[in-house]
Scaffold this motif. Structure first.
Motif, PDB file in Angstrom:
ATOM      1  N   GLY A   1       0.809  -1.213   0.000  1.00  0.00           N
ATOM      2  CA  GLY A   1       0.000   0.000   0.000  1.00  0.00           C
ATOM      3  C   GLY A   1       0.840   1.259   0.000  1.00  0.00           C
ATOM      4  N   TRP A   2       2.023   1.211   0.610  1.00  0.00           N
ATOM      5  CA  TRP A   2       2.934   2.364   0.601  1.00  0.00           C
ATOM      6  C   TRP A   2       3.469   2.652  -0.800  1.00  0.00           C
ATOM      7  CZ3 TRP A   2       6.030   0.139   5.319  1.00  0.00           C
ATOM      8  CH2 TRP A   2       5.270   0.301   6.494  1.00  0.00           C
ATOM      9  N   LEU A   3       3.417   1.655  -1.666  1.00  0.00           N
ATOM     10  CA  LEU A   3       3.916   1.818  -3.032  1.00  0.00           C
ATOM     11  C   LEU A   3       2.895   2.474  -3.955  1.00  0.00           C
ATOM     12  CD1 LEU A   3       5.592  -1.702  -3.362  1.00  0.00           C
ATOM     13  CD2 LEU A   3       6.798   0.488  -3.160  1.00  0.00           C
ATOM     14  N   GLY A   4       1.621   2.523  -3.523  1.00  0.00           N
ATOM     15  CA  GLY A   4       0.594   3.169  -4.335  1.00  0.00           C
ATOM     16  C   GLY A   4      -0.676   2.350  -4.444  1.00  0.00           C
ATOM     17  N   GLU A   5      -1.782   3.014  -4.776  1.00  0.00           N
ATOM     18  CA  GLU A   5      -3.086   2.355  -4.841  1.00  0.00           C
ATOM     19  C   GLU A   5      -3.142   1.305  -5.947  1.00  0.00           C
ATOM     20  OE1 GLU A   5      -5.929   5.469  -5.210  1.00  0.00           O
ATOM     21  OE2 GLU A   5      -5.880   5.997  -3.078  1.00  0.00           O
ATOM     22  N   ASP A   6      -2.458   1.540  -7.069  1.00  0.00           N
ATOM     23  CA  ASP A   6      -2.480   0.570  -8.160  1.00  0.00           C
ATOM     24  C   ASP A   6      -1.762  -0.708  -7.750  1.00  0.00           C
ATOM     25  OD1 ASP A   6      -0.019   1.836  -8.072  1.00  0.00           O
ATOM     26  OD2 ASP A   6       0.219   1.941 -10.254  1.00  0.00           O
ATOM     27  N   ARG A   7      -0.649  -0.565  -6.999  1.00  0.00           N
ATOM     28  CA  ARG A   7       0.059  -1.749  -6.499  1.00  0.00           C
ATOM     29  C   ARG A   7      -0.796  -2.509  -5.494  1.00  0.00           C
ATOM     30  NH1 ARG A   7       3.063   2.008  -9.380  1.00  0.00           N
ATOM     31  NH2 ARG A   7       5.232   1.314  -9.665  1.00  0.00           N
ATOM     32  N   LEU A   8      -1.501  -1.756  -4.659  1.00  0.00           N
ATOM     33  CA  LEU A   8      -2.354  -2.393  -3.644  1.00  0.00           C
ATOM     34  C   LEU A   8      -3.452  -3.217  -4.293  1.00  0.00           C
ATOM     35  CD1 LEU A   8      -3.112  -2.736  -0.668  1.00  0.00           C
ATOM     36  CD2 LEU A   8      -4.456  -0.635  -0.828  1.00  0.00           C
ATOM     37  N   ALA A   9      -4.109  -2.647  -5.312  1.00  0.00           N
ATOM     38  CA  ALA A   9      -5.163  -3.387  -6.012  1.00  0.00           C
ATOM     39  C   ALA A   9      -4.595  -4.618  -6.715  1.00  0.00           C
ATOM     40  CB  ALA A   9      -5.853  -2.474  -7.019  1.00  0.00           C
ATOM     41  N   ALA A  10      -3.430  -4.471  -7.350  1.00  0.00           N
ATOM     42  CA  ALA A  10      -2.798  -5.595  -8.046  1.00  0.00           C
ATOM     43  C   ALA A  10      -2.399  -6.691  -7.062  1.00  0.00           C
ATOM     44  CB  ALA A  10      -1.564  -5.104  -8.800  1.00  0.00           C
ATOM     45  N   HIS A  11      -1.833  -6.281  -5.930  1.00  0.00           N
ATOM     46  CA  HIS A  11      -1.434  -7.248  -4.902  1.00  0.00           C
ATOM     47  C   HIS A  11      -2.653  -8.011  -4.401  1.00  0.00           C
ATOM     48  CE1 HIS A  11       0.696  -8.795  -1.328  1.00  0.00           C
ATOM     49  NE2 HIS A  11      -0.416  -8.504  -0.688  1.00  0.00           N
ATOM     50  N   GLN A  12      -3.775  -7.297  -4.208  1.00  0.00           N
ATOM     51  CA  GLN A  12      -4.971  -7.956  -3.697  1.00  0.00           C
ATOM     52  C   GLN A  12      -5.484  -9.023  -4.658  1.00  0.00           C
ATOM     53  OE1 GLN A  12      -6.101  -7.727  -0.691  1.00  0.00           O
ATOM     54  NE2 GLN A  12      -7.564  -9.332  -1.213  1.00  0.00           N
ATOM     55  N   ILE A  13      -5.418  -8.745  -5.944  1.00  0.00           N
ATOM     56  CA  ILE A  13      -5.839  -9.738  -6.935  1.00  0.00           C
ATOM     57  C   ILE A  13      -4.945 -10.967  -6.869  1.00  0.00           C
ATOM     58  CG2 ILE A  13      -5.978 -10.203  -9.418  1.00  0.00           C
ATOM     59  CD1 ILE A  13      -6.754  -7.227  -9.767  1.00  0.00           C
ATOM     60  N   ALA A  14      -3.636 -10.753  -6.859  1.00  0.00           N
ATOM     61  CA  ALA A  14      -2.691 -11.878  -6.855  1.00  0.00           C
ATOM     62  C   ALA A  14      -2.777 -12.675  -5.572  1.00  0.00           C
ATOM     63  CB  ALA A  14      -1.266 -11.346  -7.064  1.00  0.00           C
ATOM     64  N   ILE A  15      -2.933 -11.979  -4.433  1.00  0.00           N
ATOM     65  CA  ILE A  15      -2.965 -12.686  -3.161  1.00  0.00           C
ATOM     66  C   ILE A  15      -4.262 -13.474  -3.013  1.00  0.00           C
ATOM     67  CG2 ILE A  15      -4.067 -11.050  -1.560  1.00  0.00           C
ATOM     68  CD1 ILE A  15      -0.746 -12.942  -1.003  1.00  0.00           C
ATOM     69  N   ASN A  16      -5.353 -12.977  -3.623  1.00  0.00           N
ATOM     70  CA  ASN A  16      -6.593 -13.743  -3.630  1.00  0.00           C
ATOM     71  C   ASN A  16      -6.405 -15.075  -4.335  1.00  0.00           C
ATOM     72  OD1 ASN A  16      -9.686 -11.803  -3.735  1.00  0.00           O
ATOM     73  ND2 ASN A  16      -8.244 -12.161  -2.094  1.00  0.00           N
ATOM     74  N   LEU A  17      -5.737 -15.037  -5.480  1.00  0.00           N
ATOM     75  CA  LEU A  17      -5.497 -16.271  -6.231  1.00  0.00           C
ATOM     76  C   LEU A  17      -4.626 -17.240  -5.434  1.00  0.00           C
ATOM     77  CD1 LEU A  17      -4.887 -14.651  -9.729  1.00  0.00           C
ATOM     78  CD2 LEU A  17      -6.818 -16.122  -9.100  1.00  0.00           C
ATOM     79  N   ALA A  18      -3.560 -16.719  -4.815  1.00  0.00           N
ATOM     80  CA  ALA A  18      -2.681 -17.566  -4.007  1.00  0.00           C
ATOM     81  C   ALA A  18      -3.417 -18.111  -2.789  1.00  0.00           C
ATOM     82  CB  ALA A  18      -1.448 -16.776  -3.572  1.00  0.00           C
ATOM     83  N   SER A  19      -4.355 -17.321  -2.256  1.00  0.00           N
ATOM     84  CA  SER A  19      -5.118 -17.764  -1.087  1.00  0.00           C
ATOM     85  C   SER A  19      -6.017 -18.946  -1.412  1.00  0.00           C
ATOM     86  CB  SER A  19      -5.962 -16.603  -0.541  1.00  0.00           C
ATOM     87  OG  SER A  19      -5.154 -15.558  -0.070  1.00  0.00           O
ATOM     88  N   VAL A  20      -6.528 -18.977  -2.638  1.00  0.00           N
ATOM     89  CA  VAL A  20      -7.387 -20.092  -3.039  1.00  0.00           C
ATOM     90  C   VAL A  20      -6.611 -21.404  -2.983  1.00  0.00           C
ATOM     91  CG1 VAL A  20      -8.657 -21.121  -4.960  1.00  0.00           C
ATOM     92  CG2 VAL A  20      -8.917 -18.678  -4.460  1.00  0.00           C
ATOM     93  N   THR A  21      -5.434 -21.447  -3.586  1.00  0.00           N
ATOM     94  CA  THR A  21      -4.656 -22.688  -3.582  1.00  0.00           C
ATOM     95  C   THR A  21      -4.152 -23.013  -2.168  1.00  0.00           C
ATOM     96  OG1 THR A  21      -2.657 -21.445  -4.186  1.00  0.00           O
ATOM     97  CG2 THR A  21      -3.942 -22.414  -5.963  1.00  0.00           C
ATOM     98  N   TYR A  22      -3.803 -21.975  -1.399  1.00  0.00           N
ATOM     99  CA  TYR A  22      -3.341 -22.197  -0.028  1.00  0.00           C
ATOM    100  C   TYR A  22      -4.438 -22.833   0.816  1.00  0.00           C
ATOM    101  CZ  TYR A  22      -2.261 -21.166   4.842  1.00  0.00           C
ATOM    102  OH  TYR A  22      -2.073 -21.276   6.205  1.00  0.00           O
ATOM    103  N   MET A  23      -5.657 -22.308   0.722  1.00  0.00           N
ATOM    104  CA  MET A  23      -6.745 -22.848   1.528  1.00  0.00           C
ATOM    105  C   MET A  23      -7.075 -24.281   1.117  1.00  0.00           C
ATOM    106  SD  MET A  23      -7.375 -20.669   3.823  1.00  0.00           S
ATOM    107  CE  MET A  23      -8.898 -21.301   4.533  1.00  0.00           C
ATOM    108  N   MET A  24      -6.887 -24.611  -0.149  1.00  0.00           N
ATOM    109  CA  MET A  24      -7.083 -25.991  -0.567  1.00  0.00           C
ATOM    110  C   MET A  24      -6.006 -26.880   0.046  1.00  0.00           C
ATOM    111  SD  MET A  24      -8.282 -25.392  -4.522  1.00  0.00           S
ATOM    112  CE  MET A  24      -8.827 -27.070  -4.831  1.00  0.00           C
ATOM    113  N   ALA A  25      -4.781 -26.366   0.126  1.00  0.00           N
ATOM    114  CA  ALA A  25      -3.704 -27.128   0.775  1.00  0.00           C
ATOM    115  C   ALA A  25      -3.968 -27.295   2.266  1.00  0.00           C
ATOM    116  CB  ALA A  25      -2.367 -26.430   0.549  1.00  0.00           C
TER     117      ALA A  25
END
Length: 457
Positions: A268-292
């Protein structure tokens, strides 16, 4: 090789059958956050998406000790059930609900306190205002969430994971429906905007808690565990046992969740566009993590049952089958992340090329840490089945807070690798945890006291 397959084929089948409903239930839980973000991103835009993602991450951080800690109950239930101790199963269930109530008060209160001090995270004024109100609603939803988690441990520990699976999938549908109705206001429903998404989560979690308790108390398959004679039995010892294991076990989960939550703040300190992008990527990683984590839960249950049967070989085989199953699944996830990163990102957002480009690059890094993420969480589950929680807590504290977070900051700002630097730091911490936790499990297997059914420290 053929001998190995013949020996472990029943182990793989049993682990797989137990894992699948748990995986689906775990996936349903994380997909609620994904559903929120999909509706928010599509209907409200990048800034509300970043605010919702930040609030979701920090709210889950507040509940992580409770959510992660309560999972020890399933392994204890499996152990007692394998010893045919019906009264102990009843006491563990009631003790788990009491601990859930205690955790709800503590972590719900901390979540509210954090919401009123959101300015500490240095986000923009708009993100701070939206995230604060979103998190206050999520704080109320922690109570039904932890009650559901505590209640499902009985069903999971007794190897009836389809109960939680069906309830979670039903709640997921309700969550999507309420998101649609409450964000924009459809028919008689009010237009609540971003707060409509948070309200949808609250309503869905209330449904989960009520449905889980209603099924357990009314189903004939659990009737034997609710003999009226058990009602007078004290659960003080069980509460102490659960707390003794749940607090360090929950802290293990907390250290990992906190790492990813604080990574959101750094991004978030890097900017709103980075924050939104990070949230998308972390959501995807969270899906596979929760399955594990579903495979991890199955490992804890099977290892706990083997300990109750005083079978060292059973403990070893349960652990090995879970490791190999997780490695197989996460390898497929890694291939998907690396080969279809742009398509996955397009599911979330289409009208912001800058955010899409950043998110696609982060998904590639996420593809590389899939194996580490799967191995470390299965190692934790296997160790939880052995009631070994203290040393794993220290390992995760070192891997995530001493290595991952500082490295993420240094790579992002000192070496100017931006958001990718944050994700490389996360990859390093996960890999370190996977190595040391796996070593810990196989060393513990050789030190099982089969007479006292404990671990020689």
């Amino acid at each position: 090789m053929l001998q190995f397959l013949r020996t472990y084929r029943p182990e793989f089948i049993d682990t797989f059958r137990l894992s699948v409903p748990i995986v689906i239930a775990q996936l349903g839980v994380v997909l609620m956050g994904v559903t929120d973000n999909l509706f928010v991103g599509r209907l409200l835009g990048a800034v509300p998406l970043g605010a919702a993602g930040l609030a979701n991450s920090l709210s889950f951080l507040m509940s992580s000790i409770g959510v992660g800690g309560l999972t020890v109950v399933a392994a204890l239930v499996a152990k007692s059930n394998s010893q045919s101790d019906v009264a102990a199963v009843n006491r563990l269930f009631r003790g788990g609900l009491r601990v859930a109530g205690l955790f709800s008060l503590v972590f719900g209160g901390l979540s509210v306190l954090l919401a009123f001090n959101f300015g500490l995270f240095g986000q923009t004024a708009e993100v701070t205002a939206l995230a604060r109100d979103f998190m206050l609603i999520l704080s109320a939803s922690l109570v039904p969430l932890l009650v559901f988690v505590a209640a499902r441990q009985l069903a999971d520990g007794l190897r009836f994971p389809r109960v939680a699976m069906a309830i979670t999938l039903s709640a997921l549908i309700l969550n999507a429906l309420f998101n649609y109705l409450l964000i924009k206001g459809v028919g008689p429903f009010p237009e609540l905007g971003l707060m409509g998404s948070a309200t949808a989560t609250l309503l869905s979690r209330l449904f989960m808690a009520v449905a889980m308790l209603a099924y357990i108390y009314r189903s004939s398959r659990f009737k034997i565990y609710f003999n009226s004679a058990f009602a007078s039995l004290s659960v003080a010892d069980e509460v102490k046992t659960i707390l003794k294991l749940a607090v360090p076990g929950g802290l293990t989960f907390f250290f990992e969740v906190a790492t990813f939550s604080l990574a959101v703040v750094i991004v978030g300190w890097l900017g709103e566009d980075r924050l939104a992008a990070h949230q998308i990527a972390i959501n995807l990683a969270s899906v596979t993590y929760m399955m594990a984590t579903g495979i991890s839960s199955a490992a804890a249950i099977r290892v706990g049952g083997a300990v109750g049967r005083a079978s060292r070989e059973g403990v070893f085989r349960a652990g090995v089958s879970a490791f190999l199953l997780a490695i197989s699944f996460m390898s497929l996830a890694a291939i998907l992340f690396l080969s279809a990163n742009e398509w996955l990102v397009s599911l979330y957002i289409r009208d912001n090329p800058a955010v899409m480009q950043i998110a696609a690059s982060l998904v590639i890094v996420g593809g590389f840490f899939q194996l580490s993420d799967g191995v470390q969480v299965v190692a934790l589950g296997s160790l939880r089945g052995l009631s070994d929680v203290n040393i794993p807590t220290i390992i995760t504290l070192f891997a995530y807070w001493v290595v991952a977070l500082p490295l993420s900051y240094v790579l992002a700002f000192t070496f100017r690798l931006d958001a990718i630097g944050v994700w490389i730091g996360l990859l390093s911490g996960l890999s370190l945890a996977a190595v040391f936790l796996t070593i810990r499990f196989f060393r513990r297997v050789n030190r099982i006291d089969l007479i006292n059914r404990s671990i020689i420290q």
